[in-house]
Design a protein around this motif. Structure first.
Motif, mmCIF file in Angstrom:
data_model
loop_
_atom_site.group_PDB
_atom_site.id
_atom_site.type_symbol
_atom_site.label_atom_id
_atom_site.label_comp_id
_atom_site.label_asym_id
_atom_site.label_seq_id
_atom_site.Cartn_x
_atom_site.Cartn_y
_atom_site.Cartn_z
ATOM 1 N N ASP A 160 -4.201 -2.421 -6.256
ATOM 2 C CA ASP A 160 -3.425 -1.400 -5.545
ATOM 3 C C ASP A 160 -3.549 -1.604 -4.032
ATOM 4 O OD1 ASP A 160 -2.201 0.855 -4.524
ATOM 5 O OD2 ASP A 160 -3.571 2.283 -5.458
ATOM 6 N N ARG A 161 -4.769 -1.761 -3.566
ATOM 7 C CA ARG A 161 -4.993 -1.922 -2.123
ATOM 8 C C ARG A 161 -4.381 -3.218 -1.605
ATOM 9 N NH1 ARG A 161 -9.991 0.099 -3.950
ATOM 10 N NH2 ARG A 161 -10.910 -1.984 -3.979
ATOM 11 N N THR A 164 -0.408 -3.067 -1.665
ATOM 12 C CA THR A 164 0.113 -2.123 -0.678
ATOM 13 C C THR A 164 0.263 -2.805 0.679
ATOM 14 O OG1 THR A 164 -0.866 -0.222 -1.821
ATOM 15 C CG2 THR A 164 -0.332 0.060 0.507
ATOM 16 N N ARG A 174 2.207 3.906 -8.855
ATOM 17 C CA ARG A 174 0.778 4.011 -9.183
ATOM 18 C C ARG A 174 0.562 4.893 -10.401
ATOM 19 N NH1 ARG A 174 1.782 3.573 -3.936
ATOM 20 N NH2 ARG A 174 0.654 1.943 -2.781
#
Length: 280
Positions: A160-161, A164, A174
């Motif tokens: 996710d990080r 992004t 998400r």
């Protein structure tokens, strides 16, 4: 109680505590390698997370690449392999308390390094990948960095990080966990899902939809094995040698291929678990 009796009792209790502390210190002073050899048993941590560890719900038997690597190392030590169920979150405590001797496929994060030790030789490699619908080509990350591309990720994960930041133009959806993310892909709510590639391979084996791709430039990371921190480096040195031998001989990839075959998958058609295979 007379003062003399009280003093004598206090002295005896103090002496007993000192003896117990001394014997405990001697027990912990023994290296993990010697402990394993003396007990003729290698206790490895196992936690549900296919393809590393998978427990058959019918038989309770543990399989997976972590188990297979553990079996190779136990064979070299001439000891039996004993799986001990834990979680990734509890693995550090399990190592510190002596419940397990090693946990394979455990990333050497800065936080974990404060509490436990790791061999310096990588056990294997995995890469940031995507499982996409057939029509979506992802040779490069730029192929995905488009406003009309919808990618599903598990909320708060490293993936996710990373995405992004890496894909500012794409629409990142998400979800609470991996299962919800996969369900979104199956229903067509997203065009693809992103995880480290072995997890995507297992997802594909279950849904048989889409294709697993490793976009360029490859974002590959090594993983290791957690061990108890101790002054004697014998066990760490031993594992360094074992990891190097298994990796360079091709055995690590061979074991991975064997496990994928049990899932009905051909490893030759999928990304491997060595850096060389991922980057070619």
């Amino acid at each position: 109680m007379k003062p003399f009796d009280f003093a004598l009792r206090k002295l005896l209790i103090g002496g007993l505590a000192a003896v117990l502390a001394c014997s405990g210190a001697q027990a912990w002073a023994q290296s993990t390698l010697q402990k394993v050899k003396d007990a003729k048993e290698l206790k490895i941590g196992v936690a549900q997370g296919d393809p590393w560890y998978f427990r058959d719900p019918g038989t309770g038997t543990w399989t997976g690449l972590g188990m297979m690597i553990g079996g190779e190392i136990a064979k070299d030590l001439n000891v039996k392999l004993t799986p001990v169920e834990t979680t990734y979150g509890n693995s550090v405590a399990a190592l510190q308390s002596g419940q397990i001797d090693v946990m394979f496929v455990l990333d050497a994060t800065d936080e974990r390094k404060k509490a436990i030790d790791f061999p310096t030789t990588p056990l294997l490699w995995y890469a940031q990948g995507v499982l996409t619908k057939d029509s979506l080509v992802a040779r490069n990350w730029a192929d995905l960095d488009k406003a009309d591309v919808r990618l599903g990720v598990a909320l708060g994960t490293a993936t996710d990080r990373d995405l992004t930041k890496r894909l500012p133009q794409a629409k990142i959806e998400r979800f609470t966990n991996t299962d919800e993310t996969i369900a979104a892909f199956m229903s067509g709510r997203v065009d693809g899902i992103a995880f480290y590639h072995p997890a995507l391979v297992i997802a594909y084996s279950k849904i048989h939809k889409g294709k697993v791709q490793i976009p360029q430039p490859v974002v590959a990371l090594p993983t290791s094995a957690g061990i108890r921190r101790e002054s004697d480096p014998a066990f760490r040195t031993f594992l360094d040698g074992e990891f190097d031998r298994l990796y360079k001989s091709g055995k690590t990839q061979e074991l991975y291929a064997q496990y994928l075959k049990t899932k009905g998958l051909d490893a030759a058609q999928l990304p491997g678990v060595t850096k060389e295979l991922l980057e070619r």
